[in-house]
Design an enzyme around this catalytic site. Structure first.
Site, PDB file in Angstrom:
ATOM      1  N   LYS A 103       5.590   1.293   5.400  1.00  0.00           N
ATOM      2  CA  LYS A 103       4.506   1.756   6.277  1.00  0.00           C
ATOM      3  C   LYS A 103       3.613   0.576   6.644  1.00  0.00           C
ATOM      4  O   LYS A 103       3.302  -0.263   5.793  1.00  0.00           O
ATOM      5  CB  LYS A 103       3.702   2.836   5.550  1.00  0.00           C
ATOM      6  CG  LYS A 103       2.628   3.524   6.386  1.00  0.00           C
ATOM      7  CD  LYS A 103       1.935   4.632   5.588  1.00  0.00           C
ATOM      8  CE  LYS A 103       0.892   5.379   6.410  1.00  0.00           C
ATOM      9  NZ  LYS A 103       0.214   6.434   5.621  1.00  0.00           N
ATOM     10  N   SER A 118      -0.351  12.734   3.353  1.00  0.00           N
ATOM     11  CA  SER A 118       0.310  11.857   4.322  1.00  0.00           C
ATOM     12  C   SER A 118       1.721  11.410   3.950  1.00  0.00           C
ATOM     13  O   SER A 118       2.409  10.820   4.778  1.00  0.00           O
ATOM     14  CB  SER A 118      -0.537  10.603   4.563  1.00  0.00           C
ATOM     15  OG  SER A 118      -1.604  10.896   5.414  1.00  0.00           O
ATOM     16  N   SER A 174       0.044  11.120   7.874  1.00  0.00           N
ATOM     17  CA  SER A 174      -0.021   9.908   8.664  1.00  0.00           C
ATOM     18  C   SER A 174       1.231   9.037   8.560  1.00  0.00           C
ATOM     19  O   SER A 174       1.476   8.216   9.443  1.00  0.00           O
ATOM     20  CB  SER A 174      -1.230   9.078   8.242  1.00  0.00           C
ATOM     21  OG  SER A 174      -1.069   8.567   6.931  1.00  0.00           O
TER      22      SER A 174
END
Lengths: 90, 482
Positions: free
Chosen positions: B72, B171, B147
């Site tokens: 990420k 997330s 997210s």
């Protein structure tokens, strides 16, 4: 909430359009937050985080750290190993 | 088989046997990304030259030797961009490896690609990204969740073998559920956050996205443990999470909280979750009715605490030391205010303003302090529940993946998509989502997730129950058509 004033505190220069939009949106968000206003919280201790540790100390030892050129490599404006900013004191 | 479709365990067997080289694995992922990335957009950045160079020297005899892991875009990988999907960090290059990256490298893994996300991890759909949205591999007109939407989508689309994401209020688990993969949020303090760009420091954790529960056990073991550079990471022993996977659920007491099965909830979600619970009962688990009475207050208190912490953490993005800066600032304040105005997207601005407000003089007691007291009540709910059960099972999300643009105009509707995952972060527990079925929307099959919640530092039980369920179903073997 006075969005214009809070945005100043937060150092964000909002447009008039943004102020109006956020004023409406954050108004309804705050209404949602009011769910906890009705709870009886007398005598309840606050929890800052879930970890059972406090005041973690380390030995005060000198260790290698980021080289200056790495630390400054992402600076938007620099010279002589320093970060440049507009003048603060006239 | 195309190496892109392998999981960590199957790929490692082939790498160790020299049936395939780490370079061939990277080439296979590159080919897969060339094919499907135009429709998924899971990555902000892909640097195949570096990946190939690192793969060429990867030691295949190490536990994760030659296994590529997608990261990420909020976790620092030295020499790679780290933008948090924000304009304010456009062009920013990480100058050190995060703690989890050091651990992965020491085990032979190769970090590959920067996964798209909601800006600074604020969002539930990956639409708040300066790089544009990621799309759900099962239906590219839908969101992948957020997210960590890119981290979930790239694993579901087999553009990656596995990935890392971060979870502050859901997330990892929410996008894992909506994309049909396994997502694990470890206990607060289990994994070092050194090198993770902070959003809400009392809630953030790094965790894995994988194709199987066994892979989640492997990757969790790889990244767990104390790191002196993150003083919230705890010195707890790291067990071999794969060793206890086969122990099954016979006699395991699974708590079913009534507050997660409410009137008006999505019928498909309810039915799918109930079927998963029946399946667990068939496998020998004992289902126990429990109550988590303050569940309804978790969302409100979260959206006070997380923005409050974010407003403090994001003060560092001021155009001075790194990131973008307006070129013509008159004075220091002008540089700060206009850089932040141009650099942050809408949701980040909203949350900073909300956070600044709830911390401001006169409102601190009414909002922030009360929210922290509610957090105490949420923790106590779970402490009571653990007297009756060993683990808790709930739906991961209130609905399957929604359409792009469906909720962008209404922050509260967006926030509600995390309603089942937030309490876990507030209480600092561990949680895992795994595929538990598919539902049809517009004649397309969309995955749903089952969430297990475990006691602090009891990821082993979480993984054992998940593995037992997974192995008794076929959901994890299905692939999206891209």
């Amino acid at each position: 909430m006075n969005v214009e004033y809070v945005a100043k505190l937060a150092r964000i220069d909002l447009s008039a359009q943004e102020i109006e939009t956020y004023q409406n949106q954050l108004g309804s968000v705050l209404e949602h937050m009011d769910a906890i206003a009705s709870l009886n919280l007398d005598g309840i201790e606050p929890t800052a985080h879930a970890s059972p540790v406090f005041n973690v100390l380390r030995k005060d030892e000198i260790k290698p750290s980021l080289p200056v050129e790495d630390a400054l490599s992402n600076a938007p404006k620099k010279a002589n190993d320093l970060i440049l900013m507009p003048k603060i004191v006239e | 088989m195309n190496p892109a479709f392998e999981n960590i365990t199957s790929l490692r067997a082939k790498l160790a046997a020299r049936d395939i080289t780490p370079t061939e694995v990277i080439e296979a992922l590159r080919a897969r990304c060339t094919q499907v990335e135009p429709s998924v957009s899971a990555f902000n950045h892909l640097d195949w030259d570096t990946a190939l160079r690192e793969a060429a020297t990867a030691d295949a005899s190490l536990p994760l030797g030659g296994v590529p892991i997608a990261i990420k875009d909020v976790i620092a990988v030295k020499g790679q961009p780290c933008t948090c999907s924000s304009k304010i960090l456009k062009g920013h290059t990480a100058v050190y490896d995060a703690g989890v990256i050091e651990r992965l490298r020491s085990l032979g893994a190769v970090p590959v690609g920067r996964c798209n996300m909601d800006e600074f991890a604020m969002g539930s759909s990956t639409e708040n990204s300066a790089d544009g949205p990621t799309r759900n591999p099962w239906d590219t007109s839908r969101i992948p969740g957020g997210s960590s939407g890119g981290s979930a989508a790239c694993v579901a689309a087999h553009e990656a073998i596995a990935s890392l994401g971060s979870d502050t209020g859901g997330s990892i688990r929410q996008p894992a559920a909506l994309c049909g993969c396994v997502g694990l949020k470890p206990t607060y303090g289990r994994v070092s956050r050194y090198g993770l760009v902070a959003f809400a420091s009392s809630l953030d954790q790094i965790g894995p996205f994988t194709k199987t529960v066994r892979d989640a056990a492997t990757l969790l073991g790889a990244i767990s443990g104390r790191d002196p550079r993150d003083c919230t990471s705890l010195d707890q022993p790291v067990p071999d999470y794969t060793a206890s996977l086969e122990q099954g659920v016979k006699g395991l007491r699974i708590g079913v909280p009534k507050e997660y099965f409410i009137e008006g909830m999505d019928k498909d979600v309810e039915q799918t979750t109930r079927q998963a619970l029946d399946q667990l009962a068939k496998l020998g688990a004992e289902l126990v009715d429990i109550s988590l009475p303050h569940t309804n207050y978790a969302l409100s208190s979260y959206y006070i605490i997380a923005p409050a912490e974010a407003s403090a953490n994001l003060a560092r993005f001021d155009g001075v030391r790194y990131g973008a800066r307006v070129p013509d600032g008159k004075d220091v304040l002008d540089v700060y205010s206009r850089t932040r105005a141009l650099g942050f997207g809408n949701e980040v601005k909203r949350r900073i303003i909300l956070g600044t407000y709830v911390l401001s003089s006169g409102y601190y007691d009414a909002y922030y302090l009360r929210a922290q007291k509610v957090r105490t009540l949420i923790r106590k709910d779970f402490e009571e529940a653990w007297k009756k059960c060993d683990i808790i099972a709930t739906p991961t999300t209130p609905t399957p993946a929604f359409k792009l643009g469906e909720k962008t105009g209404d922050p509260i509707q967006m926030y509600l998509s995390d309603v089942f995952t937030i309490a876990v972060n507030m209480a600092g527990l561990c949680g895992l989502s795994l595929p538990c079925g598919f539902v049809q929307r517009d004649s397309t099959d969309l995955p749903l997730g089952l969430q297990f919640i475990g006691k602090a530092f009891d990821e082993a039980t979480l993984l054992r129950a998940s593995h037992a369920y997974e192995q008794s179903t076929e959901w994890h073997t299905r692939r999206p058509v891209l």
